[in-house]
Design an enzyme around this catalytic site. Sequence first.
Site, PDB file in Angstrom:
ATOM      1  N   ASP A 224       0.835  -1.210   0.000  1.00 26.91           N
ATOM      2  CA  ASP A 224       0.000   0.000   0.000  1.00 26.91           C
ATOM      3  C   ASP A 224       0.865   1.253   0.000  1.00 26.91           C
ATOM      4  O   ASP A 224       0.583   2.214   0.729  1.00 26.91           O
ATOM      5  CB  ASP A 224      -0.948  -0.001   1.201  1.00 26.91           C
ATOM      6  N   LYS A 226       2.060   4.730  -1.008  1.00 31.53           N
ATOM      7  CA  LYS A 226       1.457   5.940  -1.568  1.00 31.53           C
ATOM      8  C   LYS A 226       1.815   7.105  -0.654  1.00 31.53           C
ATOM      9  O   LYS A 226       2.208   6.891   0.517  1.00 31.53           O
ATOM     10  CB  LYS A 226      -0.070   5.792  -1.681  1.00 31.53           C
ATOM     11  N   ASN A 229       0.697   7.330   3.037  1.00 30.51           N
ATOM     12  CA  ASN A 229       1.267   6.407   4.020  1.00 30.51           C
ATOM     13  C   ASN A 229       2.741   6.673   4.300  1.00 30.51           C
ATOM     14  O   ASN A 229       3.423   5.826   4.883  1.00 30.51           O
ATOM     15  CB  ASN A 229       1.078   4.959   3.553  1.00 30.51           C
ATOM     16  N   ASP A 242       1.188   2.676   8.417  1.00 27.35           N
ATOM     17  CA  ASP A 242      -0.018   1.946   8.015  1.00 27.35           C
ATOM     18  C   ASP A 242       0.314   0.620   7.347  1.00 27.35           C
ATOM     19  O   ASP A 242       0.378   0.518   6.121  1.00 27.35           O
ATOM     20  CB  ASP A 242      -0.912   2.784   7.110  1.00 27.35           C
ATOM     21  N   THR A 259      -4.406   0.469  -3.171  1.00 29.51           N
ATOM     22  CA  THR A 259      -5.086   1.683  -3.615  1.00 29.51           C
ATOM     23  C   THR A 259      -5.095   1.688  -5.143  1.00 29.51           C
ATOM     24  O   THR A 259      -4.041   1.473  -5.756  1.00 29.51           O
ATOM     25  CB  THR A 259      -4.360   2.927  -3.074  1.00 29.51           C
TER      26      THR A 259
END
Length: 411
Positions: A224, A226, A229, A242, A259
């Site tokens: 994840d 991005k 985060n 996260d 995502t």
Amino acid sequence: MYVDPQRNNEVRKLNLPNMQKVEVPITEEHTDKMDIDQNLQEHNQESAENSVSSRDSQQQNNNNSSNNSSSTTINKQPPAVSTKLLILGKKTSGKYNLTDFQILRTLGTGSFGRVHLIRSNHNGRFYALKVLKKQTIVKLKQVEHTNDERRMLSVVSHPFIIRMWGTFQDSKQIFMVMDYIEGGEIFTLLRKSKRFPNPVAKFYAAEICLALEYLHSLNIIYRDLKPENILLDKNGHVKLTDFGFAKFVPDVTYTLCGTPDYIAPEVVSTKPYNKSVDWWSFGILIYEMLAGHTPFYDSNTLKTYEKILNAPLKFPSFFHEDAKDILTKLINRDLTKRLGNLQDGSQDVKNHPWFSEVIWDKVLARYIETPYEPPIHQGQGDTSQYERYPEEEIDYGIQCEDAYGFLFKEF
């Protein structure tokens, strides 16, 4: 500003945590032991767990808040295997309880709960408290991801990854005590800046590259990556946060999660995948830092997926040639050619000409001057880099019937 070859400081060495691995033969008499989350399998045996984080709903969410997720179901057969490696992690429960802290204010909210700024009653230091509602976790079929997050954070130790200090629970919620990172999200800084200059994007990319390299060395896929985060500490260095989608994967996995803008094509097409998905996301991240937007964005999520699978990769005219080259090799649908997934793994990424001036030992030791230092008052619980959220009445610490406690035994 980016590299200071004149400073000849000794590089700090990292102590890698001991990973507990258990090899369990999968036979009929041992089926109840084949997965740490057997209770979850019984609870959700009618469907495979698949989650996609909604980026639009996260644009106002905080660093440590859980992924805003919607669940879909994909019918597929798991691969035939003879053994399964499990990661047990370290014990994190029992060290803290609510009476150890003062809850000060909300830092962020998510689908499962919220994140609070807290202060220790013992040492006066500030921490972040991630609170997740058990009922919501179960309803959205995120039990396995939640337990995985605890396990992953219990074993990782790296300069560019957030630290978890301990966990506890009551009848309705589970709690994770983490570092409070004052500088806020890179997402916020990127939106204010529109896009980063090449050296700035390279600085952040170098630190994130080392974090991914470390996770992959432990057979952990992050899944994840991005800007939302990635946090900035008080000095401007990154902290990956996260771990709700992180997973111990020594070979391959099938779960659809992430995502939309950042999901690799092999995940979109529900094929088995490995650590290479993080290098695809790493390329998307570099692109967004340089351009101010992701390469396959569309307001329609299904069209985003179509672009990920088929659209050509296009670059703005101001992109440096070395940047175009590394992005072409990272955002590559052919796994046999994707940078990071080749014979030398992360070393191929670090050796690319775009990173030619980077002194990796100094990056790891945090000896490189940061391009941006958050305007905060250090050590005072400064929350100026976080948005204000409405406070709500909380029932933390409540003791009543706990219908889901058996699913979160490790908390």
